[in-house]
Design an enzyme around this catalytic site. Structure first.
Site, mmCIF file in Angstrom:
data_model
loop_
_atom_site.group_PDB
_atom_site.id
_atom_site.type_symbol
_atom_site.label_atom_id
_atom_site.label_comp_id
_atom_site.label_asym_id
_atom_site.label_seq_id
_atom_site.Cartn_x
_atom_site.Cartn_y
_atom_site.Cartn_z
ATOM 1 N N CYS A 77 68.941 20.430 66.120
ATOM 2 C CA CYS A 77 69.933 20.269 65.407
ATOM 3 C C CYS A 77 70.776 19.958 65.138
ATOM 4 O O CYS A 77 71.350 18.630 66.028
ATOM 5 C CB CYS A 77 69.783 20.734 63.569
ATOM 6 S SG CYS A 77 70.407 20.587 62.376
ATOM 7 N N HIS A 175 63.700 20.499 62.682
ATOM 8 C CA HIS A 175 63.533 21.978 63.201
ATOM 9 C C HIS A 175 61.873 22.097 63.487
ATOM 10 O O HIS A 175 61.172 22.448 62.663
ATOM 11 C CB HIS A 175 63.849 22.952 62.678
ATOM 12 C CG HIS A 175 65.576 22.935 61.832
ATOM 13 N ND1 HIS A 175 66.344 24.606 62.954
ATOM 14 C CD2 HIS A 175 66.216 22.612 61.130
ATOM 15 C CE1 HIS A 175 67.619 23.084 62.256
ATOM 16 N NE2 HIS A 175 67.361 22.654 61.229
ATOM 17 N N GLU A 177 60.746 24.663 64.604
ATOM 18 C CA GLU A 177 60.653 25.676 65.330
ATOM 19 C C GLU A 177 60.268 25.994 63.632
ATOM 20 O O GLU A 177 59.485 27.460 63.076
ATOM 21 C CB GLU A 177 61.622 26.745 65.071
ATOM 22 C CG GLU A 177 63.132 27.084 64.573
ATOM 23 C CD GLU A 177 63.629 25.365 64.682
ATOM 24 O OE1 GLU A 177 64.745 25.826 63.359
ATOM 25 O OE2 GLU A 177 63.400 25.037 65.428
#
Length: 193
Positions: A77, A175, A177
């Site tokens: 990001c 992202h 994650e």
């Protein structure tokens, strides 16, 4: 394998650490240049505003370390955006790793873009096992335009770089994650490099 998540006060570091644990690895949070330099893999996260994040990097000297790292580095990001030449956000000079400048989405669309979007035109081992048009999770108002270093694209008002790659450096605007199984596979691919 030693995995270091750069901890410079501008990151969503706990969610990345948990994602790595789910893959069976442990990651160290650190701003120590020696520890970062000696890692097998480095993750460069970022959440927040570009100019204040760069101030934090400069204050710790990490702005000079990150561009010369030799191991695989993954910017996430804002981390990816800071790896570019500059950002319109706060008129910020970046690390100059990727040969592009970060710009703001037009007023024709709602910013920030928040939520799920598709990635396409995948051009890197980072995306091994990932199908075209898979969904990933994004939160951003600024983007890197398409360039020779684009390794994945997304579209929101225009087509833009969802990921960048150059030598040992990779960056995802999204992202991983927070991108469910797709993001987990991308992180696993990075850790396997």
């Amino acid at each position: 394998m030693k995995i270091v998540i750069i901890n410079y006060g501008a990151g969503n570091i706990q969610s990345i650490k948990f994602a790595i644990q789910r893959l069976g690895y442990e990651a160290v949070l650190s701003d120590d240049p020696n520890e970062i330099r000696n890692a097998d893999k480095v993750i460069f996260p970022g959440v927040g505003e570009a100019s204040s994040a760069m101030r934090k990097l400069r204050a710790s000297g990490l702005d000079e370390l990150v561009p010369i790292l030799k191991q695989p580095v993954l910017g996430i990001c804002l981390g990816m955006q800071l790896m570019c030449h500059s950002s319109e956000e706060g008129n910020t000079k970046g690390l100059g790793i990727f040969d592009t400048d970060v710009v703001r989405f037009s007023n024709k669309v709602k910013v920030p873009q928040i939520g799920w979007n598709q990635i396409a035109h995948l051009k890197s081992p980072l995306f091994n096992g990932i199908r075209e048009k898979e969904h990933i999770y994004l939160v951003h108002s600024f983007y890197a335009p398409l360039s020779a270093e684009t390794i994945a694209e997304s579209e929101y008002d225009i087509r833009y770089s969802a990921a960048l790659g150059k030598d040992n450096f990779y960056g995802t605007q999204f992202h991983p994650e927070k991108s469910s199984d797709v993001g987990e596979r991308i992180l696993a691919n990075f850790l396997g490099m």
